[in-house]
Design an enzyme around this catalytic site. Structure first.
Site, PDB file in Angstrom:
ATOM      1  N   GLY A 101      -1.429  -4.771  -4.947  1.00  0.00           N
ATOM      2  CA  GLY A 101      -0.965  -3.617  -4.167  1.00  0.00           C
ATOM      3  C   GLY A 101      -1.977  -2.496  -4.191  1.00  0.00           C
ATOM      4  N   ASN A 102      -1.566  -1.337  -3.721  1.00  0.00           N
ATOM      5  CA  ASN A 102      -2.455  -0.172  -3.762  1.00  0.00           C
ATOM      6  C   ASN A 102      -1.622   1.076  -4.027  1.00  0.00           C
ATOM      7  OD1 ASN A 102      -1.675   1.087  -1.100  1.00  0.00           O
ATOM      8  ND2 ASN A 102      -2.336  -0.929  -0.415  1.00  0.00           N
ATOM      9  N   ARG A 103      -2.316   2.218  -4.141  1.00  0.00           N
ATOM     10  CA  ARG A 103      -1.646   3.421  -4.628  1.00  0.00           C
ATOM     11  C   ARG A 103      -1.079   4.305  -3.517  1.00  0.00           C
ATOM     12  NH1 ARG A 103      -3.734   5.846  -9.421  1.00  0.00           N
ATOM     13  NH2 ARG A 103      -4.653   7.497  -8.185  1.00  0.00           N
ATOM     14  N   SER A 104      -0.988   3.794  -2.308  1.00  0.00           N
ATOM     15  CA  SER A 104      -0.463   4.644  -1.230  1.00  0.00           C
ATOM     16  C   SER A 104       1.032   4.936  -1.452  1.00  0.00           C
ATOM     17  CB  SER A 104      -0.643   3.941   0.111  1.00  0.00           C
ATOM     18  OG  SER A 104      -0.018   4.690   1.117  1.00  0.00           O
ATOM     19  N   ALA A 135      -1.772   1.885   4.142  1.00  0.00           N
ATOM     20  CA  ALA A 135      -2.915   1.281   3.454  1.00  0.00           C
ATOM     21  C   ALA A 135      -2.667  -0.219   3.447  1.00  0.00           C
ATOM     22  CB  ALA A 135      -3.012   1.828   2.039  1.00  0.00           C
TER      23      ALA A 135
END
Ligand code: CTP
Length: 400
Positions: free
Chosen positions: A208-211, A275
């Site tokens: 995943g990502n931090r958005s 993102a």
């Protein structure tokens, strides 16, 4: 300067309990709130609750406390009147100028912006009488928030739910700060993607990502306030649905692409604030990946995800559509932004610098909006809402 004066009108529907949360948000953020319930609202939440939470006296009739606050003063002195929930009956009275209790008197004497957050059964919301009353109120400059779709009283579901109090609060905050918005996106359909995709590795893990999704939600909220029909495609945000916005929940990049391609052919503008993971694991393990004693873990093989922004920019699913991308960069921010704008083929690219404490999850953002026409619009540090407004300003000029 004293605290902004807000009148919270509460009419008689089961959603009246949710107005307590709205009241708490208003008072905690420094507003002086006077609650004006209708008699039937008191069937759901009593006067003691309103009085304790607001710190102000509560009355329903023009004859109460006449010596202290003549009924006309409450409306005259208000900076904002918000009615939540607004029942079909209260909307009808407001549209026709009836004044048979303190709330309806207040609505007639108020010269400040008025926000209605309706809540009722779907049939009542869709009835031509209510439709016409809502149209009348909007024509006169009131903000009438579209009800949410979902569970209603009892087992019924449909359109008519009161939007989340946090989102009604956002509408109030915006109206207090900027006045009643110009409906310059009325009649337009816009699609906004938000959040960050998650690419599953096995039933319990993902890449995943931090958005956080906050910038995309700010875009959706401001577009709705400016009159647009908004489809918000949300990837793993966990945020409450913005008021008056259709939300489609997705998980992965592939699901996000499907949802965007479904909504985009009918959209005047598409804003890709999500993102999107560039890569996903080549294989999905049906069972949880276990560690094995004495063995190194297997490497994770990745494959490319489709580039949704590049695809919709190349295919242009609707003539005249304005396509906006976002770019989060860490170095050579503007130069990388220009190259990315060309590579993606979109009309506008919002470029912001990211770092540990910048942008992700914060309420603020700072950016430069690059145009395919060579334009460069700097947006100073400020709330994500302010950046969202600037994006729509640029979209509106390109649409007209
Ligand atoms: N985007 C997309 N599909 C992808 C990746 C990104 O639609 N598979 C969109 C994002 O929503 C955003 C824009 O493209 O609007 C830019 O995203 P970014 O990750 O900065 O671009 P990348 O193409 O991934 O470039 P980089 O090589 O810098 O990661």
């Amino acid at each position: 300067m004293g605290k902004p004066k807000v009148v919270l009108g509460v009419s008689g529907g089961i959603a009246a309990y949710k107005a307590c949360e709205l009241l708490r948000r208003l008072t905690e953020s420094g507003h002086d709130v006077r609650v004006v319930p209708t008699v039937s609202a008191l069937q759901f939440v009593g006067a003691a609750t309103w009085s304790a939470l607001s710190g102000n006296p509560v009355s329903t009739e023009v004859w109460d406390d006449v010596h202290e606050v003549p009924h006309v003063r409450i409306g005259q002195q208000a900076d904002l009147v918000v009615v939540a929930p607004a029942t079909a009956d209260t909307l009808a009275k407001a549209a026709h100028g009836l004044a048979d209790d303190l709330l309806t008197n207040t609505l007639l004497t108020a010269r400040c912006p008025v926000v209605f957050a309706p809540a009722m059964h779907t049939e009542m919301w869709e009835h031509p009488a209510t439709r016409e009353n809502v149209a009348t109120l909007r024509r006169r400059g009131a903000v009438v928030i579209e009800p949410a779709v979902g569970r209603l009283t009892g087992v019924d579901t449909g359109k008519g739910r009161l939007p989340e109090p946090a989102e009604i609060f956002e509408v109030c905050r915006r109206v207090l700060a900027r006045g009643v918005p110009e409906p310059d996106l009325a009649g337009r359909h816009v699609v906004v993607s938000a959040g960050g995709t998650r690419e599953p590795l096995d039933p319990v893990r993902f890449l995943g990502n931090r958005s956080s999704g906050k910038q995309g939600y700010a875009l959706a909220r401001t577009a709705a306030a400016r009159g647009a029909r908004v489809t918000l495609i949300a990837a793993n945000t966990g945020l409450p649905d913005p008021a008056g916005v259709d939300v489609v929940q997705v998980g992965t990049a592939v699901q996000l692409r499907e949802a965007v391609l479904k909504a985009a052919p009918d959209a005047d503008a598409v804003v890709m604030a999500a993102a999107v993971a560039d890569f996903r694991p080549a294989a999905y393990a049906q069972g949880k990946i276990k560690k094995r004693d004495g063995q190194e873990p297997d490497p994770i093989v990745l494959v490319r995800n489709p580039d949704i922004l590049a695809e919709i920019s190349a295919d242009r699913l609707r003539p005249g559509q304005v396509i906006v991308g976002f770019a989060a960069e860490t170095d050579d921010v503007l130069a990388n932004g220009r190259t990315k704008l060309k590579r993606k083929g979109c009309d506008l690219l919002v470029v912001n610098e990211v770092g540990e404490r910048k942008t992700f999850g914060s309420e603020e953002n700072e950016a430069v909006i690059l145009g395919a026409d060579g334009s460069e619009t700097p947006v100073p540090p400020g709330l994500k809402e302010a950046l969202a407004e600037k994006v729509w300003d640029l979209v509106v000029t390109r649409l007209s």
